[in-house]
Design a protein around this motif. Sequence first.
Motif, PDB file in Angstrom:
ATOM      1  N   GLY A 127       0.073  -7.672   0.715  1.00 22.95           N
ATOM      2  CA  GLY A 127       1.487  -7.573   1.043  1.00 22.95           C
ATOM      3  C   GLY A 127       1.709  -7.065   2.460  1.00 22.95           C
ATOM      4  O   GLY A 127       0.795  -6.584   3.123  1.00 22.95           O
ATOM      5  N   SER A 128       2.952  -7.153   2.921  1.00 19.33           N
ATOM      6  CA  SER A 128       3.276  -6.848   4.315  1.00 19.33           C
ATOM      7  C   SER A 128       3.708  -5.405   4.555  1.00 19.33           C
ATOM      8  O   SER A 128       3.813  -4.965   5.690  1.00 19.33           O
ATOM      9  CB  SER A 128       4.382  -7.783   4.806  1.00 19.33           C
ATOM     10  OG  SER A 128       5.554  -7.639   4.012  1.00 19.33           O
ATOM     11  N   LYS A 129       3.956  -4.646   3.509  1.00 20.98           N
ATOM     12  CA  LYS A 129       4.435  -3.278   3.671  1.00 20.98           C
ATOM     13  C   LYS A 129       3.298  -2.333   4.059  1.00 20.98           C
ATOM     14  O   LYS A 129       2.220  -2.361   3.471  1.00 20.98           O
ATOM     15  CB  LYS A 129       5.086  -2.793   2.378  1.00 20.98           C
ATOM     16  CG  LYS A 129       5.775  -1.451   2.486  1.00 20.98           C
ATOM     17  CD  LYS A 129       6.454  -1.094   1.173  1.00 20.98           C
ATOM     18  CE  LYS A 129       7.159   0.254   1.274  1.00 20.98           C
ATOM     19  NZ  LYS A 129       7.813   0.617  -0.011  1.00 20.98           N
ATOM     20  N   ARG A 130       3.520  -1.505   5.080  1.00 18.01           N
ATOM     21  CA  ARG A 130       2.517  -0.507   5.459  1.00 18.01           C
ATOM     22  C   ARG A 130       2.475   0.586   4.382  1.00 18.01           C
ATOM     23  O   ARG A 130       3.511   1.070   3.926  1.00 18.01           O
ATOM     24  CB  ARG A 130       2.843   0.108   6.823  1.00 18.01           C
ATOM     25  CG  ARG A 130       2.790  -0.899   7.954  1.00 18.01           C
ATOM     26  CD  ARG A 130       2.964  -0.249   9.312  1.00 18.01           C
ATOM     27  NE  ARG A 130       1.785   0.508   9.704  1.00 18.01           N
ATOM     28  CZ  ARG A 130       1.581   0.986  10.927  1.00 18.01           C
ATOM     29  NH1 ARG A 130       2.486   0.783  11.872  1.00 18.01           N
ATOM     30  NH2 ARG A 130       0.491   1.649  11.217  1.00 18.01           N
ATOM     31  N   LEU A 131       1.273   0.960   4.004  1.00 16.92           N
ATOM     32  CA  LEU A 131       1.089   1.901   2.905  1.00 16.92           C
ATOM     33  C   LEU A 131       0.354   3.154   3.382  1.00 16.92           C
ATOM     34  O   LEU A 131      -0.419   3.106   4.338  1.00 16.92           O
ATOM     35  CB  LEU A 131       0.264   1.238   1.787  1.00 16.92           C
ATOM     36  CG  LEU A 131       0.858  -0.039   1.165  1.00 16.92           C
ATOM     37  CD1 LEU A 131      -0.151  -0.662   0.202  1.00 16.92           C
ATOM     38  CD2 LEU A 131       2.164   0.269   0.454  1.00 16.92           C
ATOM     39  N   PRO A 132       0.591   4.292   2.714  1.00 16.01           N
ATOM     40  CA  PRO A 132      -0.208   5.490   3.023  1.00 16.01           C
ATOM     41  C   PRO A 132      -1.693   5.166   2.899  1.00 16.01           C
ATOM     42  O   PRO A 132      -2.099   4.446   1.980  1.00 16.01           O
ATOM     43  CB  PRO A 132       0.237   6.497   1.948  1.00 16.01           C
ATOM     44  CG  PRO A 132       1.590   6.026   1.522  1.00 16.01           C
ATOM     45  CD  PRO A 132       1.558   4.528   1.622  1.00 16.01           C
ATOM     46  N   MET A 133      -2.493   5.664   3.840  1.00 12.97           N
ATOM     47  CA  MET A 133      -3.915   5.300   3.851  1.00 12.97           C
ATOM     48  C   MET A 133      -4.813   6.525   3.706  1.00 12.97           C
ATOM     49  O   MET A 133      -4.714   7.477   4.473  1.00 12.97           O
ATOM     50  CB  MET A 133      -4.281   4.539   5.125  1.00 12.97           C
ATOM     51  CG  MET A 133      -5.758   4.131   5.189  1.00 12.97           C
ATOM     52  SD  MET A 133      -6.201   3.180   6.682  1.00 12.97           S
ATOM     53  CE  MET A 133      -5.729   1.521   6.183  1.00 12.97           C
ATOM     54  N   LEU A 134      -5.686   6.455   2.718  1.00 13.38           N
ATOM     55  CA  LEU A 134      -6.724   7.446   2.503  1.00 13.38           C
ATOM     56  C   LEU A 134      -8.002   6.925   3.136  1.00 13.38           C
ATOM     57  O   LEU A 134      -8.503   5.863   2.757  1.00 13.38           O
ATOM     58  CB  LEU A 134      -6.920   7.673   0.998  1.00 13.38           C
ATOM     59  CG  LEU A 134      -8.131   8.478   0.549  1.00 13.38           C
ATOM     60  CD1 LEU A 134      -8.070   9.908   1.096  1.00 13.38           C
ATOM     61  CD2 LEU A 134      -8.226   8.495  -0.981  1.00 13.38           C
ATOM     62  N   VAL A 135      -8.540   7.645   4.111  1.00 18.14           N
ATOM     63  CA  VAL A 135      -9.727   7.215   4.834  1.00 18.14           C
ATOM     64  C   VAL A 135     -10.928   8.020   4.340  1.00 18.14           C
ATOM     65  O   VAL A 135     -10.917   9.255   4.396  1.00 18.14           O
ATOM     66  CB  VAL A 135      -9.558   7.415   6.355  1.00 18.14           C
ATOM     67  CG1 VAL A 135     -10.778   6.889   7.099  1.00 18.14           C
ATOM     68  CG2 VAL A 135      -8.292   6.719   6.842  1.00 18.14           C
ATOM     69  N   ILE A 136     -11.941   7.319   3.871  1.00 17.57           N
ATOM     70  CA  ILE A 136     -13.127   7.987   3.326  1.00 17.57           C
ATOM     71  C   ILE A 136     -14.101   8.258   4.464  1.00 17.57           C
ATOM     72  O   ILE A 136     -15.157   7.625   4.604  1.00 17.57           O
ATOM     73  CB  ILE A 136     -13.784   7.149   2.215  1.00 17.57           C
ATOM     74  CG1 ILE A 136     -12.745   6.641   1.229  1.00 17.57           C
ATOM     75  CG2 ILE A 136     -14.855   7.992   1.485  1.00 17.57           C
ATOM     76  CD1 ILE A 136     -11.949   7.740   0.543  1.00 17.57           C
ATOM     77  N   ASP A 137     -13.748   9.219   5.307  1.00 14.03           N
ATOM     78  CA  ASP A 137     -14.584   9.588   6.450  1.00 14.03           C
ATOM     79  C   ASP A 137     -13.931  10.765   7.167  1.00 14.03           C
ATOM     80  O   ASP A 137     -12.841  11.213   6.786  1.00 14.03           O
ATOM     81  CB  ASP A 137     -14.742   8.410   7.417  1.00 14.03           C
ATOM     82  CG  ASP A 137     -16.137   8.368   8.043  1.00 14.03           C
ATOM     83  OD1 ASP A 137     -16.608   9.439   8.484  1.00 14.03           O
ATOM     84  OD2 ASP A 137     -16.732   7.280   8.083  1.00 14.03           O
ATOM     85  N   LYS A 138     -14.598  11.236   8.206  1.00  8.97           N
ATOM     86  CA  LYS A 138     -14.034  12.261   9.084  1.00  8.97           C
ATOM     87  C   LYS A 138     -13.114  11.607  10.106  1.00  8.97           C
ATOM     88  O   LYS A 138     -13.343  10.467  10.520  1.00  8.97           O
ATOM     89  CB  LYS A 138     -15.146  12.997   9.846  1.00  8.97           C
ATOM     90  CG  LYS A 138     -16.182  13.696   8.999  1.00  8.97           C
ATOM     91  CD  LYS A 138     -17.254  14.291   9.911  1.00  8.97           C
ATOM     92  CE  LYS A 138     -18.384  14.903   9.119  1.00  8.97           C
ATOM     93  NZ  LYS A 138     -19.471  15.417  10.020  1.00  8.97           N
TER      94      LYS A 138
END
Length: 360
Positions: A127-138
């Motif tokens: 989809g085109s909506k920007r979503l909260p992003m959880l990044v698995i890294d430092k």
Amino acid sequence: MKYLNMKINQFFHHNPYNLNVNKKFFLFTSEINRLTKFHRLKCAEYKKIIDFFGFDKNKEYNLNELPFLPVQIFKEIDLISTNKKNIIKVLRSSGTTSNNTSKIHLDKKNSLDQIKALKNIVQYHIGSKRLPMLVIDKKSSMVGQKNFDAKKAAFYGFSIFGKDFFYLIKENGKIDYEGLNLFLDNSKNEFLIFGFTYFVYDILFNKLNIKKLNNNFDKGILIHGGGWKKMEKYSITNKKFKIDLKKKLNLKKIYNYYGLVEQTGSIFLECGCGYFVSSNFSEVMIRNEKFEICEKSKKGFIQLISTLPSSYPGHNILTQDIGEIKEKKLCKCKLHGTRFVVHGRAKQAELRGCSDTLDG
């Protein structure tokens, strides 16, 4: 070049899998012939290479006859098809030393084309909506500097789909449970999870203590890629990866991606049936140890063809990865494009043409 740009631009805002086989073959044959001749004019090193192997500038070649470069050549020499003063970014592949990396030189136009193509492909799936992003890294592993390695290049590419970024790993290497719970509490709807395959599995499956969580990951959409060589070493298949994360975290939407820094933007995402599918911007062929085209369902070296590279001659490259093309009838997904699977890296570090080179 104007004609080429017109052809590419018409795909940026449409279904990235809408070209049927015949139309795509016709367009790609024309575009890759055109790109090959363009890069030959603009890049002296590239001209020397393909002329040495008998390239005829006056001939229109079939797609499978056009010259390709071995991917490792980008580690040996700088291949640039634009004025050096126009270079805004240098992408680097992963390598054991800073000198043992591919160097991909991008000007503004090439960089923007890659972003547009990536956006077109990924948004089709999520989809085109920007979503909260959880990044698995430092955070320090992902942010900064003009020269980007493969990890940073991938993160910056996928970051355009995210917002309110949270980096799961603290700078001391520990999991930030307090921050994770706050992120999950604030993400009432869908959110993105991004990371590299082995690290994602090691952190989320092996190390994450779910007893310390207030919520599970049932609203998460995981995008991950790379690192399968290490996963296979520990007998973790793509299927087991998905099963384990679903069982532990209730994570249902998982997209594995395949792509190289040498062709950033021309990314391949898994369809619902578990196959990578080529988009309107890319095509895939498989070659055997003699570099002949393989039949479907036969393993060989993956050749990647892309209409995007314009500031460097990376439009037609032979990788060191082993894969095979699958019949479309085996897949229920209604996408045009070539279906293929990746079996990992060739046993040897470079292409030698030996009969025992291909992984079993």
